[in-house]
Structure formats: C-alpha cells, structure tokens
Design an enzyme around this catalytic site. Structure first.
Site, PDB file in Angstrom:
ATOM      1  N   ASP A  19       0.840  -1.204   0.000  1.00 38.64           N
ATOM      2  CA  ASP A  19       0.000   0.000   0.000  1.00 38.64           C
ATOM      3  C   ASP A  19       0.874   1.252   0.000  1.00 38.64           C
ATOM      4  O   ASP A  19       1.643   1.486   0.932  1.00 38.64           O
ATOM      5  CB  ASP A  19      -0.896  -0.012   1.237  1.00 38.64           C
ATOM      6  CG  ASP A  19      -2.012   1.012   1.182  1.00 38.64           C
ATOM      7  OD1 ASP A  19      -1.793   2.090   0.596  1.00 38.64           O
ATOM      8  OD2 ASP A  19      -3.095   0.735   1.732  1.00 38.64           O
TER       9      ASP A  19
ATOM     10  N   HIS B   4      -2.900  -0.023  -2.631  1.00 35.05           N
ATOM     11  CA  HIS B   4      -4.091   0.685  -2.193  1.00 35.05           C
ATOM     12  C   HIS B   4      -5.147   0.680  -3.305  1.00 35.05           C
ATOM     13  O   HIS B   4      -4.840   0.893  -4.471  1.00 35.05           O
ATOM     14  CB  HIS B   4      -3.707   2.127  -1.866  1.00 35.05           C
ATOM     15  CG  HIS B   4      -4.700   2.876  -1.059  1.00 35.05           C
ATOM     16  ND1 HIS B   4      -4.759   2.799   0.317  1.00 35.05           N
ATOM     17  CD2 HIS B   4      -5.671   3.732  -1.422  1.00 35.05           C
ATOM     18  CE1 HIS B   4      -5.720   3.581   0.758  1.00 35.05           C
ATOM     19  NE2 HIS B   4      -6.301   4.145  -0.276  1.00 35.05           N
TER      20      HIS B   4
END
Length: 232
Positions: free
Chosen positions: A170, A201
C-alpha cells in the site's frame, strides 16, 4: 430500488444526502457504505448496489457535505486525485463519524432492520475502524485503512466484530504502520486482519486502474462471509 434520501445530523440542525439501495425483499440487516476520498461516486454506489443484490439495505452517506455537497471524483484522473487528497486534509473525521452514527440510527428507525453494519474503503477504511470503536455498529469491515497506527489507543472500545483488509504494498500505508496494526490488533478478540501480498491501495475498487480482480474477489468473499455470520 435506489434513491437519494436526506438524513438529519445527530443534533438535528442540518442534513446530508445518502444514496440508498434496497433489496427486492424485506431486508433483515443494513450496511453503511463509507466512501473513499472521492465522494459517493459510481464505484461506491456500485458497492451499495451489490450489497442490495445480496439482500441488504445499503446506505452510502455523503460525508463530504460540510465541504461541498455531491462530490464525485475519479482517482484515475490526475487533477481529481489531487483534489481528493486536498479534501481529505480538510475533512473533519470526528464529524464524519457522527454522520455515520446518524446513518446507522436512520437505518434502524426508518427501515426497522435488526442489525446494522458498515464497510469502508481508504479514508472510509479508517472511518470504519473509528466506527467500530465509537458506534454500536454490529459488524464492521475496513479496506486499506490509512493511518490506523494513530488510532490504536481506541482498540479497547471495539466491542463488536471488525475485519481489516491490508494490501502489503500500500503506497499510503507504510510497512511500519502495517506492523503496528498487527502488533496492536492481532490479539484483539474482536478483530480479524487479512494481508494481501503484492497488492496496492485500492485493489478492491469496482472500477478503474487500481482494481485487481482476483484479490478483490477474495477480499469481497471474506467480507460477505463475515457479514453473513455477524449480521444474521
């Protein structure tokens, strides 16, 4: 059936719009869909629609209403992504939780459902964690929640089940933050964490470049099983 409803704030002094998707039959449970930093856009509405198709009453409140009503942004458009990041900085998260709480109360009062849960993405994933700690949501799920290392002191207030989906690559959540999440929450009896290697993400978004079909399906299946267990 889908429609826009207006929900009163907790203090009754204002109101905000909420996209509501109703199932064909009478719902036994409801789920609040907590937006990303892009507003209640097509992707969030599709999340709500899919929950309605699964038999839930789904409610997606416009949490950015205090900044500007009706914001819809596309993360794949550079200037819209920049605007979304700016909105996140200006957004009052505590006020957002109060609006989520108002939405939960609205679902119970207006539709008579037995249980109400919540699911959030990105900023909404962070708000999902806060919802689990600060409201009576019966079951809550957060996808790629940001900045939870700042909120771990609230974990003891989590009384109902919470599931978090964590992409290990992420770009908005560092490895150190992920480690802190595991260290702080792995032994919590109400919290379940799932890691997704090589995912970034936004991997479970409905539309756009960020989506990874295989891992989105895996995360969504886990979420469906979680809600079936805890909202029955």
């Amino acid at each position: 059936m889908t429609a826009m409803h207006n929900i009163d704030t907790l203090d009754g002094k204002n109101g905000f719009d909420c996209y509501i998707a109703e199932p064909e039959g009478t719902p036994e449970a409801a789920i609040v869909v907590i937006q990303e930093i892009f507003g209640v856009n097509a992707g969030i509405r599709r999340k709500a629609d899919k929950l309605a198709e699964a038999g839930y009453l789904a409610l997606a409140p416009d949490l950015f209403w205090q900044l500007e009503r009706g914001i819809e942004l596309d993360p794949d458009i550079e200037n819209e992504m920049s605007r979304a990041l700016d909105l996140m900085e200006k957004f009052d998260q505590d006020a957002g939780i109060r609006d989520i709480e108002a939405t939960i109360k609205y679902a119970r009062a207006e539709f008579g459902v037995g249980k109400v849960g919540a699911v959030g993405y990105c900023l909404g994933g962070r708000l999902a964690y806060m919802t689990a700690a600060r409201t009576d949501s019966d079951a809550t799920v957060g996808y790629y929640a940001v900045g939870l290392d700042e909120l771990l002191d609230e974990k003891d207030a989590i009384a109902n089940p919470l599931m978090l989906h964590i992409p290990q690559e992420d770009g908005f959540v560092s490895k150190a933050t992920q480690e802190a999440m595991h260290k702080g929450l792995d032994d919590h009896p109400k919290v379940t964490l799932h890691d997704y290697p090589d995912m970034d993400h936004g991997f479970a978004t409905e539309f756009g470049k960020r989506r990874d079909k295989e891992n989105a399906a895996k995360a969504d299946e886990r979420t469906a099983e979680f809600f079936a267990q805890h909202l029955a």
